[in-house]
Motif scaffolding. Structure first.
Motif, PDB file in Angstrom:
ATOM      1  N   ARG A 182       6.690 -17.497 -11.748  1.00  0.00           N
ATOM      2  CA  ARG A 182       5.946 -18.499 -12.498  1.00  0.00           C
ATOM      3  C   ARG A 182       5.965 -18.306 -14.013  1.00  0.00           C
ATOM      4  O   ARG A 182       5.622 -19.226 -14.756  1.00  0.00           O
ATOM      5  N   GLU A 206       0.341 -23.406 -12.685  1.00  0.00           N
ATOM      6  CA  GLU A 206       1.249 -22.403 -12.143  1.00  0.00           C
ATOM      7  C   GLU A 206       1.374 -21.204 -13.097  1.00  0.00           C
ATOM      8  O   GLU A 206       1.467 -20.056 -12.656  1.00  0.00           O
ATOM      9  N   LYS A 266      -1.699 -19.129 -12.696  1.00  0.00           N
ATOM     10  CA  LYS A 266      -1.561 -18.304 -11.492  1.00  0.00           C
ATOM     11  C   LYS A 266      -0.631 -17.122 -11.751  1.00  0.00           C
ATOM     12  O   LYS A 266      -0.881 -16.004 -11.311  1.00  0.00           O
TER      13      LYS A 266
END
Length: 302
Positions: free
Chosen positions: A240, A10, A13
């Motif tokens: 994130r 995550e 990302k």
């Protein structure tokens, strides 16, 4: 022995989303330089109109109407959103003018200054406590602006107004409980009638470039889409990543603009300007270091 740290997918990302957002923002001078002969005011009008229309479809697809409706039915909340809308419209218009008038270096400096303006506004308005290194960073940046004023005989007014408008926008935006996408839509929706009136007036005066020039009309429509796309990527990064990480990524935008101004647009960079840029970079380094040092420490299990 500590177990080897596994890469958080995550977080990866989030970094990719952040890089996408700030790279797109950094490359905006290349896009707005394509509008040769179209005034910044007209580009701003279309940026508002087409952003709003694009976001109508996007929010419908994502089914995100609930926060939008909640904001629209609360007049007290709309006052702050309207302030945000006017500030971001001013910031957009001035930025487009900076690109058209070949002053991308000043625009770059403005966005380098924005985090330091945020600190100053936090102290003056929100009564936040400033760390010692942040105080030094703010003083160094102020000294750099003073040197430009004394040695060059003029203030970098585009840089200052961009930083102040975007910093003030962040201050008001912080008080509005709307996510980035919904907030941008409500802001452009409030500006939509004004933009529509302005476009009607331009058409009535025969000064509108829309429709008469198909390539430029296409670019004007695309400007609305490009307004929303990096914001979506930024929202993905913000969900994130830690704030400190986002803070470091933020410098990608003005750094790219700085390189575009020097390498592609060939804007002159005098010795005094270079020295003040170095002072701004040093102040940002101090600011980043202070933010990194004050981040919450994570406990590692043995």
């Amino acid at each position: 022995m500590f177990p080897p740290a596994s890469r958080d997918p995550e977080a990866v990302k989030g970094v990719m989303f952040g890089l996408t957002a700030y790279t797109m923002w950094g490359c905006f001078p290349l896009f707005f330089a394509l509008f040769d002969g179209i005034p910044a005011f007209e580009i701003l009008i279309h940026r508002i109109l087409w952003s709003c229309l694009f976001l109508v479809g996007l929010i419908s697809i994502l089914r995100r109407w609930t926060p939008v409706v909640s904001a629209l039915v609360e007049p007290k909340r709309l006052g702050r959103v309207l302030a945000c809308a006017l500030l971001i419209a001013f910031n957009w218009g001035l930025y487009i003018y900076a690109v058209e008038s070949k002053q991308v270096l000043q625009a770059s400096l403005g966005y380098f200054l924005t985090p330091l303006v945020n600190i100053a506004l936090g102290v003056l308005v929100l009564r936040e406590v400033m760390a010692r290194l942040q105080l030094v960073a703010l003083g160094l940046a102020s000294l750099a602006i003073a040197i430009q004023f004394v040695m060059l005989g003029e203030l970098p007014w585009i840089s200052l107004l961009l930083a102040l408008s975007f910093g003030s926008y962040g201050l008001f935006r912080k008080q509005v409980p709307l996510d980035g996408l919904s907030g941008l839509f409500v802001e452009t929706l409030l500006l939509f009638p004004l933009a529509l009136i302005a476009l009607t007036w331009l058409s009535w005066q025969g000064e509108s470039h829309f429709i008469h020039n198909v390539p430029m009309s296409t670019l004007l429509i695309i400007s609305g889409v490009l307004t929303a796309l990096p914001l979506m990527a930024f929202a993905g990064a913000a969900r994130r990543l830690r704030l400190a990480t986002l803070g470091f990524l933020m410098y990608i935008n003005p750094s790219i603009q700085f390189l575009i101004a020097i390498i592609i647009f060939g804007e002159p960079l005098g010795l005094i300007q270079l020295a003040t840029f170095v002072m701004i970079w040093a102040s940002l380094a101090l600011y980043s270091w202070s933010s990194w040092q004050s981040r919450p420490r994570q406990k590692v299990a043995s």
